[in-house]
Design a protein around this motif. Structure first.
Motif, PDB file in Angstrom:
ATOM      1  N   ASP B 295       0.859  -1.181   0.000  1.00 43.67           N
ATOM      2  CA  ASP B 295       0.000   0.000   0.000  1.00 43.67           C
ATOM      3  C   ASP B 295       0.891   1.225   0.000  1.00 43.67           C
ATOM      4  O   ASP B 295       2.046   1.164   0.425  1.00 43.67           O
ATOM      5  CB  ASP B 295      -0.978  -0.014   1.182  1.00 43.67           C
ATOM      6  N   LEU B 361       2.464   4.816  -6.765  1.00 40.44           N
ATOM      7  CA  LEU B 361       1.123   4.487  -7.260  1.00 40.44           C
ATOM      8  C   LEU B 361       1.077   4.529  -8.790  1.00 40.44           C
ATOM      9  O   LEU B 361       0.327   3.799  -9.421  1.00 40.44           O
ATOM     10  CB  LEU B 361       0.096   5.456  -6.675  1.00 40.44           C
ATOM     11  N   PRO B 367      -2.597  -2.450 -10.714  1.00 45.70           N
ATOM     12  CA  PRO B 367      -3.409  -1.882  -9.622  1.00 45.70           C
ATOM     13  C   PRO B 367      -3.939  -2.940  -8.654  1.00 45.70           C
ATOM     14  O   PRO B 367      -4.454  -2.593  -7.598  1.00 45.70           O
ATOM     15  CB  PRO B 367      -4.555  -1.179 -10.351  1.00 45.70           C
ATOM     16  N   PHE B 371      -2.179  -0.447  -3.281  1.00 43.85           N
ATOM     17  CA  PHE B 371      -3.470   0.044  -2.822  1.00 43.85           C
ATOM     18  C   PHE B 371      -3.344   1.442  -2.249  1.00 43.85           C
ATOM     19  O   PHE B 371      -2.285   1.835  -1.760  1.00 43.85           O
ATOM     20  CB  PHE B 371      -4.058  -0.913  -1.778  1.00 43.85           C
ATOM     21  N   GLU B 426      -9.404   1.602 -12.544  1.00 41.19           N
ATOM     22  CA  GLU B 426      -8.195   1.409 -11.730  1.00 41.19           C
ATOM     23  C   GLU B 426      -8.381   1.954 -10.312  1.00 41.19           C
ATOM     24  O   GLU B 426      -7.874   1.372  -9.339  1.00 41.19           O
ATOM     25  CB  GLU B 426      -6.993   2.073 -12.407  1.00 41.19           C
ATOM     26  N   ILE B 430      -7.704  -0.073  -6.800  1.00 40.29           N
ATOM     27  CA  ILE B 430      -6.774   0.222  -5.693  1.00 40.29           C
ATOM     28  C   ILE B 430      -7.494   0.604  -4.402  1.00 40.29           C
ATOM     29  O   ILE B 430      -6.886   0.618  -3.331  1.00 40.29           O
ATOM     30  CB  ILE B 430      -5.747   1.332  -6.045  1.00 40.29           C
TER      31      ILE B 430
END
Ligand SMILES: [Zn+2]
Lengths: 300, 543
Positions: B295, B361, B367, B371, B426, B430
Motif C-alpha cells: 500500500d 502508485l 493496480p 493500494f 483502476e 486500488i
C-alpha cells in the motif's frame, strides 16, 4: 525513580510485582540489579526501599527538575538556586550521572508532584527530563494513578470524545476545558441540575460548595456501600462490587486492560445493568433532541 | 430488498468496466433478481464496490494516546453533533471512534484493517473497534519483536515458534500478523535500533532482522492465514533506505508478503541533504515480483499526528522536530511512538515524500498489487483520500501542485516525467477490489452475486476530489447508510478473525514463560470471544 509518591503505602504491590523485586532475563538478581531513587519532601515508608533518598523543600519540585535538565545539558547553575531546593550540587550531579549510566530508567510520579505548587507544569518538567535523557539512554516516565479504575474512565472518554475528563456536551458535541468543565467546577458554579455519581465519593473529597450543590439537586449514587455522597443523595442504588461480585474490565495505570472475574455472587445488580435500565427508561420518553439539521459543524 | 438501476458499474473483481447494469440486493448480499422493495435510480451515476482500507490505525492504545496528545486539534476540527440516531464525536487528525465510522462511510469506505494490535492490549482494541459504527473490521497483531518468539528463533525452534504465533493470533482474536521494524523495536528497549538485515539484534547473539522476516513469512504461509505477512520494513523514513527495502524484498522471494506504506521505504541519497526519490528502483523490482502486494502510505501536505510501533524512529522524529513525543513500551511484545507532524511543501524531505507516494502508485503498473493508503494518520488522515484520487487521475492537477515545490525538490523526484492518469476502473481496483483480495476477504470489494452488498454511488462530476468526498449513496450490507450527505443508519459492523491450528501442548510451554516475563497472568491474557460482537471466523487457506 519515584517522585512525590509513597508507593509502599499507596500502591503496595508496585515494588514487588513491577519495579524492584522481580528477577528477569536481564536483571537475574532482582533487587540487587536495580537502583531506586526516591524524591519527596518528607520521609515516608517508601524510604526504606530506596537506595538514595533526596529530600527537597516543599514547593521546589519544578526548580529541582529544571536544574536537573540544566545539568544534563551541561549548563551552569548558580549556587543560590541550588541552595533553595534543599539539595546539593553533588546530589544533583550524582542523580544525572546515575540516570545517564542506567540501561533503562523509569520515573514514576505521584500527586506530591502533580498536585502541589506548579501542578501540571511540574509533570511537564519531569516528562521533559525523561524525554531528554533518551539522548543518552532509554528512559520512560509514568504517573502513579489513584482510586480504582480511573484510568479506564480516561481511556474510554478519550476514544468516545477525544478528551480524558473535563468534558461538556452542552453544545451537542464534546468540548474540553479543565478548570471550567471539570466536575468540581461545574458543581461549584451550580451549573448542573442533576448528578449521577458512579465509582466515586465526591462528598468525601470535593470542596464544600460543590458538596452543598450536590445536596441541593437530585443526586443519584450507584455504590455498593454507604458513602459520604450516598448520604446526601436523593437516590442511592446499591450495586455489586466490581471484581468481587461483578465482572468487567479495569485498566491498569499503564492502560493495559485486565478482565475482572468475580469470585462471589451478589444479590445486587451491576453498575452496568443499572445504567442500561436507566438508559432504556429514558429512551421510552419522548426525544428531546431534534433529528435532522446539520450533521457536522466546523469549529472556528 | 433493493434494486439499483441504470448506474455505470465499475466492478474490477468481475471485470465490469463502466457498463450499465442493475444490481439486486437481498439479505445484505447481491442476488440475481428481486421482486418489490426499494428502487434506487442511479441513472448516469457511477457505482463502485465499498472501499476497503488495507492499512489504517483507528483503534487501540496508540491512536488513543494520540487523541490524548492533540486536544488543540480537536478544538479546531469538524464536530459531529449528537442527534437521535447518531453519537457525537470529533474528526481531525485522530478522530474519535463514532466519528471514524461516520467519516469512512461518508466517503464510501465500508471495511478497514486496523494494522497494529499489541496482543497485550488487544482487549482494548476490540472495545474501540466495537465503537466504530457501520464498518466491518479486521486487525493484525504485532509479532516481530515479541521476545518469546525471538527467543525461539534464537534457539532455532521453528516448529514451536509456529505454534506460538498461532496461539497469539487466537489469544488476540485477530486476523493477521504485522511485523514492524523486525528486531528494531526490541532493540529500542536498549535505546538501540536494527538497521541492517544481517546484523544480530541487540540482546541476542544469532538472530537478525532477516531471520525474523524469513521465519515469520514462512510461519504465516504454513499456517495458511488469508492475509500474508503485513510487513513494515526496517529503516523506515531514512535516506538511502531503498537498499534495505530491496534486500527485504529479495529475502521474501517465494513467500507471500504485504509491504506496508511503501512510500516510507523508497528513498535514495546518503543523508537528509542528499535525499532523493528511489521509487523507480523499488517499482522496477516490485513490478517483476508478483509474490508481493503493497500500500502506498502516501503523504499529503498539512498537519497530522504520526503513530507507529517503530519506537526508535519516533524518537528520531521527536529530535528532528522538537515537538511533543509519546513513547509506549509494551512489555516484551512491542512498542509505540507518537509525534504530531506537519508536512510542508517548503521542506525538501516532505516534498520528496509527497512525490514518492504518488510515483509508486503511478510506476507500479498492476493496480491489483498497490493500494490507496496514507498509513492513516501518519502520511495524512484517511478522510483526505479523495485528494489523492484527484492527483492520480489528473496529470494537469499534479503539475499544478508541483509548482509549489522548490527547484531542488523537483530535481530529486521523477513525478514530473510520469503522465499516467488513473481510470475509474483502476481507482475501484486500488481502493476496493485489490485490498479486499490481498486481505483474503472474498466477499468484499466485489459487486458479484453472493458478495456483501457494500456499495458506493457517485454523481458524476468534473471536480474529482469533490465527487469522491460526497457520494450520493453508500450502502453497507444492503442498507442505505449515507444518502445526500446525511447519515441514514448506523448499523454495527462485523469483526473478521481467524483461528489457525496449533499444538495444544504449546500452552504448557507458554504458561511458565508468562510467569517469568509478563505482568499479566496466563489465564487473564487471551481475549474472551464473548467480548467481541458480530464475529465472523474466516477459514485458513492452502498457500
Ligand atoms: Zn501503519
Amino acid at each position: 525513580m519515584y517522585w512525590g509518591g509513597n508507593p509502599a503505602e499507596c500502591h503496595p504491590r508496585h515494588f514487588t510485582k513491577y519495579t524492584l523485586m522481580q528477577k528477569s532475563k536481564f536483571l537475574p538478581r532482582g533487587r540487587k540489579d536495580r537502583t531506586m531513587i526516591l524524591v519527596d519532601i518528607r520521609e515516608t515508608k517508601s524510604g526504606g526501599a530506596a537506595d538514595i533518598f533526596l529530600q527537597i523543600r516543599p514547593g521546589k519540585d519544578f526548580e529541582v527538575l529544571t536544574i536537573l535538565r540544566a545539568i544534563l545539558k551541561g549548563q551552569h547553575v548558580n549556587e543560590s538556586a541550588i541552595a533553595e531546593t534543599g539539595l546539593t550540587l553533588e546530589q544533583l550531579t550524582d542523580f544525572i550521572d546515575r540516570a545517564k549510566k542506567a540501561k533503562f530508567g523509569c520515573m514514576f510520579f505521584g500527586m506530591g508532584l502533580s498536585m502541589t505548587r506548579g501542578k501540571h507544569m511540574n509533570s511537564a518538567a519531569l516528562l521533559t527530563l525523561a524525554a531528554e535523557l533518551n539522548a543518552f539512554t532509554k528512559f520512560v516516565a509514568m504517573p502513579m494513578r489513584g482510586h480504582g479504575n480511573v484510568t479506564g474512565a480516561d481511556v474510554i472518554m478519550r476514544w468516545q470524545t477525544g478528551f480524558p475528563f473535563g468534558i461538556t456536551f452542552n453544545r451537542g458535541y464534546p468540548r474540553y476545558n479543565p478548570g471550567e468543565f471539570s466536575t468540581v467546577d461545574v458543581l461549584v458554579r451550580g451549573d448542573t441540575d442533576a448528578a449521577l455519581i458512579l465509582g466515586a465519593d465526591p462528598g468525601a473529597t470535593m470542596p464544600q460548595p460543590a458538596i452543598d450543590h450536590l445536596a441541593r439537586i437530585p443526586t443519584i449514587v450507584l455504590d455498593p456501600k454507604v458513602t459520604h455522597t450516598s448520604r446526601l443523595a436523593r437516590v442511592h442504588i446499591t450495586t455489586s462490587v466490581a471484581g468481587i461480585s461483578a465482572p468487567g474490565t479495569a485498566y491498569r495505570m499503564d492502560e493495559i486492560p485486565l478482565p475482572l472475574k468475580p469470585a462471589l455472587k451478589s444479590p445486587y445488580p451491576t453498575d452496568q445493568e443499572v445504567v442500561r435500565r436507566i438508559n432504556e427508561a429514558v429512551a421510552r420518553k419522548s426525544h428531546w433532541i431534534p433529528d435532522g439539521g446539520p450533521m457536522t459543524i466546523l469549529q472556528r | 430488498m433493493i434494486r439499483i438501476t441504470g448506474g455505470k458499474i465499475f466492478d474490477p473483481a468481475n471485470g465490469i468496466n463502466g457498463q450499465v447494469r442493475d444490481l439486486c440486493i437481498d439479505g445484505g448480499k447481491f442476488v440475481s433478481s428481486v421482486i418489490g422493495g426499494r428502487t434506487i435510480d442511479a441513472t448516469g451515476m457511477i457505482v463502485f464496490p465499498g472501499g476497503v482500507d488495507v492499512h489504517t490505525h483507528v483503534a487501540g492504545g496508540s491512536i488513543n494516546f494520540a487523541r490524548a496528545m492533540t486536544p488543540e486539534d480537536h478544538r479546531r476540527t469538524t464536530a459531529f453533533i449528537r442527534t437521535q440516531s447518531r453519537r457525537s464525536g470529533l474528526g481531525g487528525m485522530a478522530p474519535t471512534t463514532f466519528a471514524t465510522g461516520y467519516l469512512y462511510a461518508g466517503m464510501g469506505w465500508t471495511t478497514v484493517n486496523e494494522a497494529a494490535v499489541p496482543v497485550l492490549s488487544a482487549r482494548h482494541t476490540h472495545e474501540e473497534l466495537h465503537d466504530i459504527p457501520i464498518l466491518d473490521k479486521s486487525s493484525c497483531v504485532l509479532m516481530a519483536n515479541n521476545e518469546i518468539l525471538l527467543d525461539l528463533f534464537e534457539a532455532g525452534d521453528f516448529e514451536r515458534a509456529k505454534d506460538v504465533v498461532a496461539w497469539y493470533i487466537c489469544a488476540a482474536k485477530s486476523y493477521g500478523v504485522k511485523a514492524v521494524n523486525p528486531g528494531g523495536v526490541a532493540a529500542w528497549k536498549w535505546g538501540k535500533d536494527a538497521k541492517q538485515l544481517t546484523d544480530p539484534i541487540e540482546g541476542y547473539n544469532r538472530i537478525t532482522p532477516g531471520t525474523i522476516i524469513g521465519g515469520l513469512a514462512q510461519i504465516i504461509d504454513e499456517l495458511g492465514l488469508p492475509h500474508p505477512m503485513h510487513l513494515h520494513c526496517n529503516n523506515l523514513g531514512a535516506p538511502g533506505n531503498v537498499w534495505t527495502t530491496l534486500e527485504t524484498m529479495k529475502l521474501l522471494e517465494g513467500r507471500r508478503a504485504h509491504i506496508a506504506h511503501l512510500q516510507y521505504h523508497a528513498y535514495g541519497g546518503d543523508d537528509w541533504d542528499t535525499m532523493r526519490s528511489a521509487s523507480a528502483e523499488v517499482a522496477e523490482y516490485f513490478n517483476t515480483h508478483t509474490n508481493m502486494t503493497t500500500d502506498a502510505g502516501a503523504v499529503l501536505f498539512g498537519d497530522t499526528v504520526t503513530i507507529t510501533a517503530d519506537g526508535p524512529w519516533q524518537h528520531l522524529l521527536y529530535k528532528l522536530t522538537g515537538r511533543k513525543w509519546g513513547n509506549l513500551d509494551v512489555e516484551n511484545e512491542t512498542g509505540c511512538g507518537i509525534v504530531p507532524y506537519t508536512y510542508r511543501p517548503s521542506n525538501l524531505v516532505n516534498s520528496i515524500q509527497w512525490a514518492v507516494g504518488l510515483e509508486l502508485l503511478l510506476l507500479i503498473n498492476d493496480p491489483w498489487r498497490i493500494f490507496l493508503s496514507t498509513d492513516h494518520p501518519n502520511g495524512a488522515c484517511f478522510w483526505r483520500y479523495p485528494e489523492i484520487i484527484q492527483l492520480l487521475m489528473s496529470f494537469d492537477f499534479r503539475k499544478e501542485c508541483m509548482t509549489k515545490l522548490s527547484p531542488i525538490a523537483r530535481e530529486r523526484i521523477t513525478l514530473p516525467d510520469i503522465d499516467r492518469e488513473y481510470t475509474l476502473y483502476e481507482i475501484a481496483t486500488i481502493t476496493s477490489a485489490g485490498p479486499a483480495r490481498a486481505l483474503g476477504l472474498t466477499q468484499k470489494g466485489s459487486l458479484g452475486i453472493g458478495a456483501d452488498a457494500d456499495i458506493v454511488i457517485y454523481e458524476e462530476e468534473k471536480d474529482i476530489a469533490k465527487m469522491f468526498s460526497h457520494p450520493r449513496y453508500v450502502l453497507k450490507g444492503g442498507e442505505v447508510v449515507i444518502e445526500d450527505g446525511d447519515i441514514r443508519a448506523t448499523p454495527e459492523g462485523r469483526e473478521f478473525i481467524v483461528k489457525p491450528a496449533f499444538n495444544p501442548d504449546i500452552e504448557s510451554f507458554l504458561k511458565p514463560k508468562f510467569e517469568d516475563v509478563y505482568t499479566m497472568s496466563f489465564e487473564n491474557y487471551p481475549v474472551e470471544i464473548e467480548r467481541l460482537e458480530h464475529v465472523e471466523v474466516r477459514d485458513c487457506i492452502d498457500t
